[in-house]
Write a protein that holds these residues in place. Structure first.
Motif, short mmCIF file in Angstrom:
data_model
loop_
_atom_site.label_atom_id
_atom_site.label_comp_id
_atom_site.label_asym_id
_atom_site.label_seq_id
_atom_site.Cartn_x
_atom_site.Cartn_y
_atom_site.Cartn_z
N GLU A 296 52.34 27.77 13.81
CA GLU A 296 53.34 27.90 15.16
C GLU A 296 52.74 27.56 15.71
O GLU A 296 54.38 27.01 16.29
CB GLU A 296 53.20 29.49 15.35
N GLU B 129 54.74 23.69 15.12
CA GLU B 129 56.14 24.53 14.80
C GLU B 129 56.17 24.07 16.61
O GLU B 129 57.71 23.58 16.55
CB GLU B 129 56.67 25.42 14.37
N THR B 130 56.17 24.90 17.45
CA THR B 130 56.16 25.02 18.19
C THR B 130 56.27 23.34 19.00
O THR B 130 57.11 22.98 19.56
CB THR B 130 55.98 25.84 19.50
N TRP C 127 51.76 29.75 21.93
CA TRP C 127 52.72 28.71 21.03
C TRP C 127 52.21 29.68 19.56
O TRP C 127 53.11 29.39 18.64
CB TRP C 127 52.02 27.02 21.02
N LYS D 66 55.15 31.54 19.34
CA LYS D 66 56.16 31.07 19.67
C LYS D 66 56.89 31.23 21.19
O LYS D 66 57.64 31.42 21.65
CB LYS D 66 57.18 31.14 18.17
N HIS D 67 55.98 31.18 22.06
CA HIS D 67 55.78 31.24 23.44
C HIS D 67 56.16 30.15 24.36
O HIS D 67 54.43 30.10 24.08
CB HIS D 67 56.06 33.10 23.94
N CYS E 235 65.26 28.47 22.98
CA CYS E 235 65.74 29.72 22.86
C CYS E 235 65.86 30.78 21.66
O CYS E 235 65.76 31.02 21.73
CB CYS E 235 65.44 30.02 24.75
N MET F 24 63.25 29.62 18.74
CA MET F 24 62.42 31.08 18.87
C MET F 24 62.44 32.44 18.77
O MET F 24 61.73 33.49 19.19
CB MET F 24 61.80 30.56 20.04
N LEU G 86 63.16 34.03 21.17
CA LEU G 86 62.92 34.76 22.84
C LEU G 86 63.75 36.08 22.91
O LEU G 86 64.49 35.65 23.70
CB LEU G 86 62.86 33.76 23.54
#
Length: 308
Positions: free
Chosen positions: A28, A31-32, A57, A60-61, A100, A103, A105
């Motif tokens: 992840e 990927e981010t 990350w 995925k933040h 955004c 992901m 979010l």
């Protein structure tokens, strides 16, 4: 004849067990990182060498850093590069909204470099990013971590009118340290900025943070908390300063977890709705979880007032 030896670079203090983190190696994380490169976005996670990047990350933040990657100031604690910035990217708001959405979010944090070269200090770009996020991901709550805009006329009003859910601006350290640590800023101007946001729109949560381990005294930290509460700041973050490179301000000491717990108790006693005080606390670390707690704390406060 022997050649003179080069001066050895200052060595960093060995980190205690409570401050160590794992290297970022997850799928992840990669990927981010790839997404940020493809959308030509910058993150404060990378630019400021945040120790929590691997954990965040992996989930995925990522905290998007707008207005480029070059700051017009040179704060002695910060790892973001300083120099002449590039022109503002008109596609940055769209790309931020795309990231955004990709992901998924529920809460996003947007920060920026200082842009003292711009007429409004970059306020208009914050507004454009907020608008793009509202259009693309209307259910996502938005937290902004802004510079002080160096008293640019109308900048604070413009950003507050865009109604972010959380308006964050960090005081960073105690007033005594400003000439050395944050020479381009003014302590009381930063306080007034957050006070003004509350005056413009009391429904916006306000947030600010400081680092410890910079030679501050306990009573100085207590006074900063009092100053924040006078400005009606809802949420305080307190984290350990980590020296990014030998050329940055030297670390004074590692503050113990027990001391952080004491700061947390002190802040709660002063009436903050939300407190995050740990060695690894950073402005945007676990921000989504903290926002949910912050909103619940306000609801409980309002219910308690209504019940009287």
């Amino acid at each position: 004849m022997d050649q003179p030896k080069e001066a050895e670079a200052p060595r960093f203090a060995r980190k205690p067990d409570w401050i160590r983190v794992k290297a970022p190696v997850s799928r992840e994380y990669n990927e981010t990182r790839k997404m940020m490169r493809e959308l030509k976005l910058h993150t404060v996670c990378e630019e400021a060498a945040c120790p929590n990047i691997g954990e965040c990350w992996k989930q995925k933040h990522a905290t998007i850093m707008i207005l480029g990657d070059t700051c017009t100031r040179a704060c002695a604690f910060c790892n973001v590069k300083t120099g002449r910035p590039m022109a503002v990217d008109p596609l940055e708001p769209l790309h931020t909204a795309e990231a955004c959405a990709a992901m998924g979010l529920s809460h996003i944090v947007i920060t920026s470099v200082d842009r003292d070269d711009l007429e409004d200090g970059g306020a208009d770009q914050f507004v454009r990013v907020i608008e793009a996020l509202r259009a693309k991901s209307p259910q996502t709550t938005i937290e902004i971590l802004t510079p002080d805009f160096r008293n640019k006329p109308g900048a604070i009003e413009k950003v507050a009118a865009a109604k972010p859910d959380v308006f964050n601006h960090n005081l960073e350290t105690v007033p005594r340290n400003y000439p050395k640590i944050r020479p381009g800023a003014r302590y009381y101007h930063s306080l007034r900025l957050l006070d003004k946001v509350k005056q413009i729109d009391p429904s916006i949560f306000t947030k600010s943070g400081i680092m410890v381990g910079l030679g501050e005294e306990r009573m100085e930290v207590s006074q900063v908390m009092d100053d924040m509460r006078m400005a009606d700041i809802d949420f305080i973050t307190i984290g350990q300063y980590l020296q990014p490179t030998p050329r940055h301000t030297k670390l004074d000491r590692f503050v113990t977890p027990d001391e952080f717990k004491a700061y947390e108790r002190m802040a709660k006693g002063k009436g903050f709705l939300m407190v995050s005080a740990t060695p690894l606390t950073r402005s945007s670390y676990l921000a989504g979880d903290d926002f949910a707690k912050l909103r619940a704390a306000r609801e409980a406060q309002l219910n308690a007032k209504a019940a009287k």
